[in-house]
Design a protein around this motif. Structure first.
Motif, short mmCIF file in Angstrom:
data_model
loop_
_atom_site.label_atom_id
_atom_site.label_comp_id
_atom_site.label_asym_id
_atom_site.label_seq_id
_atom_site.Cartn_x
_atom_site.Cartn_y
_atom_site.Cartn_z
N HIS A 89 13.75 96.66 70.31
CA HIS A 89 12.64 95.94 69.68
C HIS A 89 11.30 96.57 70.06
CE1 HIS A 89 11.24 92.38 67.56
NE2 HIS A 89 10.37 92.16 68.51
N TYR A 90 11.30 97.22 71.21
CA TYR A 90 10.07 97.80 71.73
C TYR A 90 10.22 99.31 71.94
CZ TYR A 90 9.23 92.88 72.71
OH TYR A 90 9.09 91.53 72.59
N THR A 91 9.11 99.98 72.21
CA THR A 91 9.13 101.44 72.32
C THR A 91 9.27 101.94 73.76
OG1 THR A 91 6.71 101.55 72.46
CG2 THR A 91 7.71 101.70 70.27
N ARG A 92 9.28 101.05 74.75
CA ARG A 92 9.21 101.56 76.12
C ARG A 92 10.44 102.39 76.50
NH1 ARG A 92 10.49 97.36 80.86
NH2 ARG A 92 12.46 96.52 80.11
N GLU B 236 4.46 100.62 67.18
CA GLU B 236 3.85 100.07 68.38
C GLU B 236 2.42 99.62 68.10
OE1 GLU B 236 3.63 99.43 72.73
OE2 GLU B 236 5.22 99.50 71.25
#
Length: 258
Positions: free
Chosen positions: A206-209, A240
């Protein structure tokens, strides 16, 4: 070189309101050594895609094909899919009290590879893999995920990945619940498996980290049960900055779909 092909895949799930269509014609091809990131808003069907591919009985396939090197995955049971080279790292790994990690892992390796590794070879391989993942050796004798923290469960998933050596791995939000140190260690394990075996990766996130540690070759935006946009790593950077609002139904918010 192996290939995972998803062709016009459609799937549904039974809800209180009746059967609901979740996947609406997914098309995707992953080659050995490639990393594909699947990103999208909550409720878009990313995890449904992962579990449908793995053969979870909750999800009914309504059409399409999934092929590994030309073999139809959808005609296989979940264990046959694992033997064919598919691996799923779950977002919420289950606990299995009473079954030790070492027995579980050796049984899984035996089932997938068709023969049991020698005890001497197995003990050394397990010990070295756990050391690479900064796992306490005592965990080998503990029950599978029983009493493990979130980070420990995710390391145990990657431990399975390293030992089973599949052709393709589906990582379902492997980054969820991890602190920075655990995320780095887990990512190193995934990258190591890819480097050593030519693993193909479908990474649902769900996130780019996590993409800072596991670099994607291709990024797909998943919305409304299908891939709606595909690009390179720069697409993740754009997401993002801009979020997923442009992919949501008019008037909807992402939090409402969670």
């Amino acid at each position: 070189m192996s290939t995972l092909q998803i062709i016009d895949l459609r799937a549904s799930v039974e809800t209180k309101e009746g059967r609901k269509q979740i996947l609406n014609g997914v098309n995707l091809t992953i080659e050995s050594g490639q990393t594909h990131a699947i990103m999208g808003p909550n409720g878009s069907g990313k995890s449904t895609l992962a579990y449908t591919l793995a053969g979870h009985p909750k999800y009914q396939v309504d059409g399409g094909q999934v092929l590994i090197d030309g073999e139809n995955l959808l005609e296989m049971t979940a264990d046959e899919r694992a033997k064919a080279g598919l691996f799923l790292a779950m977002q919420y790994p289950v606990e299995v009290p009473g079954v030790s990690m070492t027995n579980f892992l050796r049984t899984a390796v035996t089932a997938v590879q068709g023969e049991a590794p020698s005890i001497r070879t197995w003990t050394k391989e397990l010990s070295e893999a756990m050391k690479r993942l900064r796992m306490d050796p005592k965990f080998a004798q503990r029950s599978v995920n029983d009493g493990f923290s979130g980070g420990e469960k995710k390391r145990a998933e990657v431990l399975q990945l390293e030992l089973l050596k599949p052709k393709f791995a589906i990582l379902d939000e492997t980054d969820s619940g991890l602190d920075v140190d655990a995320l780095r260690i887990v990512s190193e394990g995934v990258n190591r498996a890819k480097e050593n075996t030519g693993l193909g990766i479908m990474m649902v996130t769900h996130y780019t980290r996590i993409l800072k540690y596991i670099k994607p070759d291709v990024v797909h935006v998943f919305a409304h049960g299908q891939v709606v946009e595909t690009g390179g790593p720069d697409l993740a950077d754009r997401l993002e900055e801009e979020g997923y609002d442009k992919y949501l139904p008019e008037g909807a918010s992402e939090s409402a779909l969670a």
